[in-house]
Motif scaffolding. Structure first.
Motif, short mmCIF file in Angstrom:
data_model
loop_
_atom_site.label_atom_id
_atom_site.label_comp_id
_atom_site.label_asym_id
_atom_site.label_seq_id
_atom_site.Cartn_x
_atom_site.Cartn_y
_atom_site.Cartn_z
N SER A 1 -2.42 -15.22 -41.56
CA SER A 1 -2.95 -14.16 -42.40
C SER A 1 -2.22 -14.18 -43.74
CB SER A 1 -2.77 -12.81 -41.71
OG SER A 1 -3.18 -11.77 -42.55
N PHE A 2 -3.00 -14.16 -44.80
CA PHE A 2 -2.45 -14.11 -46.15
C PHE A 2 -3.06 -12.90 -46.84
CE2 PHE A 2 -2.41 -18.48 -44.73
CZ PHE A 2 -1.10 -18.85 -44.98
N ASP A 3 -2.25 -11.88 -47.09
CA ASP A 3 -2.70 -10.62 -47.70
C ASP A 3 -3.93 -10.05 -47.00
OD1 ASP A 3 -0.69 -10.31 -49.63
OD2 ASP A 3 -1.67 -11.75 -50.94
N GLY A 4 -3.90 -10.04 -45.69
CA GLY A 4 -4.97 -9.42 -44.91
C GLY A 4 -6.12 -10.33 -44.54
N ASP A 5 -6.19 -11.52 -45.13
CA ASP A 5 -7.25 -12.47 -44.79
C ASP A 5 -6.80 -13.29 -43.58
OD1 ASP A 5 -9.50 -14.11 -44.84
OD2 ASP A 5 -8.68 -15.41 -46.41
N LYS A 6 -7.25 -12.88 -42.37
CA LYS A 6 -6.82 -13.50 -41.12
C LYS A 6 -7.83 -14.54 -40.64
CE LYS A 6 -4.40 -9.52 -39.31
NZ LYS A 6 -4.19 -8.65 -38.16
N GLN B 1 3.73 -21.59 -20.77
CA GLN B 1 4.39 -22.45 -19.79
C GLN B 1 5.90 -22.38 -19.91
OE1 GLN B 1 2.58 -26.28 -20.37
NE2 GLN B 1 0.63 -25.64 -19.47
N GLY B 2 6.41 -21.18 -20.11
CA GLY B 2 7.86 -20.96 -20.18
C GLY B 2 8.50 -21.25 -21.52
N ASN B 3 7.71 -21.69 -22.50
CA ASN B 3 8.25 -21.96 -23.84
C ASN B 3 7.68 -20.95 -24.83
OD1 ASN B 3 9.67 -24.36 -23.09
ND2 ASN B 3 7.72 -25.44 -23.08
N LEU B 4 8.50 -20.53 -25.78
CA LEU B 4 8.02 -19.65 -26.83
C LEU B 4 7.39 -20.47 -27.94
CD1 LEU B 4 10.89 -17.02 -27.12
CD2 LEU B 4 8.58 -16.66 -26.26
N VAL B 5 6.16 -20.10 -28.32
CA VAL B 5 5.45 -20.76 -29.40
C VAL B 5 4.94 -19.71 -30.37
CG1 VAL B 5 4.78 -22.77 -28.02
CG2 VAL B 5 3.27 -20.79 -28.12
N ILE B 6 4.72 -20.11 -31.61
CA ILE B 6 4.22 -19.19 -32.63
C ILE B 6 2.76 -18.89 -32.36
CG2 ILE B 6 3.72 -18.89 -35.08
CD1 ILE B 6 6.14 -20.71 -35.66
N ASP B 7 2.46 -17.61 -32.32
CA ASP B 7 1.09 -17.14 -32.10
C ASP B 7 0.48 -16.62 -33.40
OD1 ASP B 7 -1.14 -16.29 -30.38
OD2 ASP B 7 -0.47 -14.25 -30.89
N THR B 8 1.30 -15.94 -34.22
CA THR B 8 0.80 -15.30 -35.45
C THR B 8 1.83 -15.42 -36.57
OG1 THR B 8 -0.35 -13.65 -34.10
CG2 THR B 8 0.01 -13.10 -36.42
N ILE B 9 1.34 -15.69 -37.77
CA ILE B 9 2.16 -15.62 -38.99
C ILE B 9 1.35 -14.82 -40.00
CG2 ILE B 9 3.29 -16.85 -40.88
CD1 ILE B 9 3.62 -19.24 -39.04
N ASP B 10 1.99 -13.82 -40.56
CA ASP B 10 1.31 -12.93 -41.50
C ASP B 10 2.15 -12.82 -42.78
OD1 ASP B 10 -0.04 -10.93 -42.83
OD2 ASP B 10 0.28 -9.39 -41.31
N PHE B 11 1.58 -13.20 -43.91
CA PHE B 11 2.24 -13.07 -45.22
C PHE B 11 1.56 -11.93 -45.97
CE2 PHE B 11 3.13 -17.51 -44.29
CZ PHE B 11 4.42 -17.68 -44.78
N THR B 12 2.35 -11.01 -46.48
CA THR B 12 1.83 -9.92 -47.30
C THR B 12 2.63 -9.89 -48.61
OG1 THR B 12 1.31 -8.64 -45.33
CG2 THR B 12 1.32 -7.45 -47.44
N LYS B 13 1.96 -10.09 -49.72
CA LYS B 13 2.63 -10.12 -51.02
C LYS B 13 3.19 -8.74 -51.33
CE LYS B 13 2.49 -12.43 -55.30
NZ LYS B 13 2.03 -13.62 -55.91
N GLU B 14 4.44 -8.72 -51.80
CA GLU B 14 5.09 -7.44 -52.14
C GLU B 14 4.84 -7.09 -53.58
OE1 GLU B 14 9.19 -8.07 -50.98
OE2 GLU B 14 8.74 -7.24 -49.02
#
Length: 132
Positions: A54-59, A119-132
Protein backbone atom coordinates in the motif's frame (compact mmCIF):
# COMPACT_ATOMS: atom_id res chain seq x y z
CA UNK A 1 2.98 -13.45 51.89
CA UNK A 2 0.26 -12.61 49.34
CA UNK A 3 2.09 -9.40 48.52
CA UNK A 4 5.32 -11.29 47.75
CA UNK A 5 3.51 -13.71 45.46
CA UNK A 6 1.88 -10.80 43.62
CA UNK A 7 5.27 -9.11 43.18
CA UNK A 8 6.84 -12.30 41.85
CA UNK A 9 3.97 -12.86 39.41
CA UNK A 10 4.21 -9.24 38.23
CA UNK A 11 7.98 -9.50 37.67
CA UNK A 12 7.63 -12.79 35.77
CA UNK A 13 4.87 -11.30 33.59
CA UNK A 14 7.03 -8.26 32.69
CA UNK A 15 9.98 -10.51 31.87
CA UNK A 16 7.85 -12.67 29.57
CA UNK A 17 6.46 -9.56 27.89
CA UNK A 18 9.99 -8.20 27.38
CA UNK A 19 11.18 -11.47 25.82
CA UNK A 20 8.18 -11.50 23.45
CA UNK A 21 8.83 -7.93 22.27
CA UNK A 22 12.55 -8.66 21.86
CA UNK A 23 11.80 -11.78 19.81
CA UNK A 24 9.43 -9.80 17.59
CA UNK A 25 12.12 -7.17 17.05
CA UNK A 26 14.64 -9.85 16.09
CA UNK A 27 12.25 -11.24 13.48
CA UNK A 28 12.24 -7.83 11.81
CA UNK A 29 16.05 -7.35 11.79
CA UNK A 30 16.68 -8.75 8.28
CA UNK A 31 13.65 -6.82 7.00
CA UNK A 32 15.03 -3.60 8.52
CA UNK A 33 18.45 -4.22 6.96
CA UNK A 34 16.94 -4.85 3.50
CA UNK A 35 14.88 -1.65 3.69
CA UNK A 36 17.84 0.41 4.92
CA UNK A 37 19.90 -0.75 1.95
CA UNK A 38 17.02 -0.30 -0.50
CA UNK A 39 17.37 -3.90 -1.62
CA UNK A 40 14.15 -5.26 -3.06
CA UNK A 41 15.89 -8.57 -3.67
CA UNK A 42 16.85 -8.97 0.01
CA UNK A 43 13.41 -7.82 1.10
CA UNK A 44 11.67 -10.27 -1.22
CA UNK A 45 13.44 -13.15 0.54
CA UNK A 46 11.03 -12.48 3.42
CA UNK A 47 7.82 -12.18 1.38
CA UNK A 48 4.99 -14.67 1.64
CA UNK A 49 3.55 -16.12 -1.55
CA UNK A 50 1.37 -13.01 -1.80
CA UNK A 51 2.08 -9.58 -0.34
CA UNK A 52 -0.23 -6.63 0.12
CA UNK A 53 1.55 -3.37 -0.70
CA UNK A 54 0.00 0.00 0.00
CA UNK A 55 1.30 3.42 -0.99
CA UNK A 56 -0.70 6.32 0.49
CA UNK A 57 -3.84 4.20 0.73
CA UNK A 58 -3.60 2.59 -2.72
CA UNK A 59 -3.57 -1.12 -1.74
CA UNK A 60 -2.91 -4.04 -4.04
CA UNK A 61 -2.00 -7.67 -3.57
CA UNK A 62 0.94 -9.02 -5.52
CA UNK A 63 2.75 -12.28 -5.93
CA UNK A 64 6.16 -12.31 -4.26
CA UNK A 65 7.87 -11.78 -7.63
CA UNK A 66 5.61 -8.87 -8.60
CA UNK A 67 6.03 -7.32 -5.13
CA UNK A 68 9.81 -7.44 -5.56
CA UNK A 69 9.54 -5.39 -8.77
CA UNK A 70 7.10 -2.92 -7.16
CA UNK A 71 9.50 -2.41 -4.25
CA UNK A 72 12.45 -2.09 -6.65
CA UNK A 73 10.59 0.71 -8.43
CA UNK A 74 9.71 2.38 -5.10
CA UNK A 75 13.33 2.24 -3.90
CA UNK A 76 14.55 3.62 -7.27
CA UNK A 77 12.21 6.61 -6.98
CA UNK A 78 12.61 7.02 -3.20
CA UNK A 79 16.09 5.81 -2.32
CA UNK A 80 16.51 5.37 1.42
CA UNK A 81 18.33 8.08 3.35
CA UNK A 82 17.35 6.55 6.68
CA UNK A 83 15.09 3.91 8.14
CA UNK A 84 14.32 2.38 11.50
CA UNK A 85 11.46 0.64 13.21
CA UNK A 86 10.13 2.70 16.12
CA UNK A 87 7.53 0.27 17.49
CA UNK A 88 7.02 -3.49 17.56
CA UNK A 89 3.81 -5.22 18.53
CA UNK A 90 1.58 -8.18 18.03
CA UNK A 91 -2.11 -8.87 17.74
CA UNK A 92 -4.00 -11.00 20.23
CA UNK A 93 -3.60 -13.88 17.78
CA UNK A 94 0.19 -13.42 17.82
CA UNK A 95 0.57 -11.69 14.45
CA UNK A 96 3.73 -9.56 14.72
CA UNK A 97 3.90 -6.09 13.23
CA UNK A 98 6.26 -3.14 13.28
CA UNK A 99 5.92 0.57 12.60
CA UNK A 100 8.86 2.48 11.20
CA UNK A 101 9.97 5.75 9.71
CA UNK A 102 11.38 5.65 6.19
CA UNK A 103 13.22 8.77 5.04
CA UNK A 104 14.14 9.37 1.42
CA UNK A 105 15.33 12.36 -0.56
CA UNK A 106 11.76 12.89 -1.76
CA UNK A 107 10.19 12.85 1.72
CA UNK A 108 9.42 10.84 4.83
CA UNK A 109 7.01 7.93 5.15
CA UNK A 110 5.41 6.13 8.04
CA UNK A 111 5.81 2.45 7.32
CA UNK A 112 3.80 -0.47 8.67
CA UNK A 113 4.96 -4.07 8.20
CA UNK A 114 2.87 -7.06 9.24
CA UNK A 115 4.17 -10.60 9.19
CA UNK A 116 2.40 -13.95 9.34
CA UNK A 117 3.48 -17.46 10.13
CA UNK A 118 3.67 -19.86 7.20
CA UNK A 119 4.82 -23.38 7.99
CA UNK A 120 6.52 -22.14 11.15
CA UNK A 121 8.37 -19.28 9.44
CA UNK A 122 7.50 -15.60 9.66
CA UNK A 123 6.99 -13.96 6.27
CA UNK A 124 5.92 -10.47 5.25
CA UNK A 125 2.20 -10.25 4.62
CA UNK A 126 1.68 -6.46 4.37
CA UNK A 127 3.78 -3.34 3.80
CA UNK A 128 2.10 0.04 4.01
CA UNK A 129 3.82 3.36 3.20
CA UNK A 130 2.06 6.59 4.16
CA UNK A 131 3.72 9.88 3.21
CA UNK A 132 4.11 12.23 6.18
Amino acid sequence: MKRNIFQVITIVWFLLLSVTVLAQGEAFTPVRNAIRSGSSRELSQHFGSTVELSFDGDKQSYSATQAEFVMKDFFAKNSPAGFDFVHYGGSNEGTPYAVGKYVSKTGAYRMFVKMKSVQGNLVIDTIDFTKE
